[in-house]
Write a protein that holds these residues in place. Sequence first.
Motif, PDB file in Angstrom:
ATOM      1  N   THR A 141       0.527  -6.250   8.121  1.00 55.31           N
ATOM      2  CA  THR A 141      -0.037  -5.231   7.248  1.00 55.31           C
ATOM      3  C   THR A 141       0.756  -3.927   7.345  1.00 55.31           C
ATOM      4  O   THR A 141       0.997  -3.263   6.331  1.00 55.31           O
ATOM      5  CB  THR A 141      -1.512  -4.975   7.596  1.00 55.31           C
TER       6      THR A 141
ATOM      7  N   VAL B 292       0.854  -1.190   0.000  1.00 51.11           N
ATOM      8  CA  VAL B 292       0.000   0.000   0.000  1.00 51.11           C
ATOM      9  C   VAL B 292       0.890   1.239   0.000  1.00 51.11           C
ATOM     10  O   VAL B 292       1.790   1.367   0.843  1.00 51.11           O
ATOM     11  CB  VAL B 292      -0.927   0.060   1.238  1.00 51.11           C
TER      12      VAL B 292
ATOM     13  N   ILE C   1       2.698  -1.101   4.314  1.00 51.57           N
ATOM     14  CA  ILE C   1       2.218   0.261   4.081  1.00 51.57           C
ATOM     15  C   ILE C   1       3.375   1.243   4.088  1.00 51.57           C
ATOM     16  O   ILE C   1       4.230   1.221   4.974  1.00 51.57           O
ATOM     17  CB  ILE C   1       1.184   0.667   5.150  1.00 51.57           C
TER      18      ILE C   1
ATOM     19  N   GLU D  64      -2.123   3.950  12.773  1.00 57.25           N
ATOM     20  CA  GLU D  64      -1.199   2.868  12.412  1.00 57.25           C
ATOM     21  C   GLU D  64      -1.243   1.671  13.353  1.00 57.25           C
ATOM     22  O   GLU D  64      -1.214   0.519  12.896  1.00 57.25           O
ATOM     23  CB  GLU D  64       0.226   3.422  12.321  1.00 57.25           C
TER      24      GLU D  64
END
Length: 203
Positions: free
Chosen positions: A162, A138, A166, A155
């Motif tokens: 994940t 991402v 990012i 966050e």
Amino acid sequence: DVAKAEESLRRAAHRREAVVSANACLEGLVAHWRAQGLAGRDLEGDAVLWEQPGLLDWQGFSAAGEELVVACELLCMQKLARELDRLTVEEGRPMYRFGVVVDLEGLSMSFARPQNLRVLRRIVRLDSELFPETLKWVLLVRPPQKFAAVWRVIEPDFDPGTRRKIRVVPAEDTQAVLKQYVSPEHIPRHLGGLGRPQRSLDP
């Protein structure tokens, strides 16, 4: 008796009207929730999802209510899964993983209101639970000036796996970083590329 039967019919009619109204409202919200579309491929040949949360009416979604917005997110993710199924058949190879570019240009800081952050946390957990292995990377590009402070709050809601996927990209590095993930012909012109993503997840 007749009076009870008439009352029962009125209640049934009211329930039907409520269901029709709710479904129409939900479909209407889905059309505007998640300004997104699959377009182009990353450097490994997988799909890229482009999102523009700056186009959303955050005040309107706050008024819609938490449950309705979460339902919208679920429907959008179902549409995305169907689109990936279609691409898998069309291209004759698995197309179940994708990268995401989130263009934060124009994002109003109203999205950081406590009620909106509560909904966003639910959405993060929902997406992580339902689609844990589909997300490759991402990129959060063109963040507004105050986004860093809000990101520090959001966050921790992402699981460690994940979070590692990012990357918050400073505005001046947008073009250079995008080219590390997506070829220029698939990057929209307003982000320094040669292409123009087309929406593909409309209801």
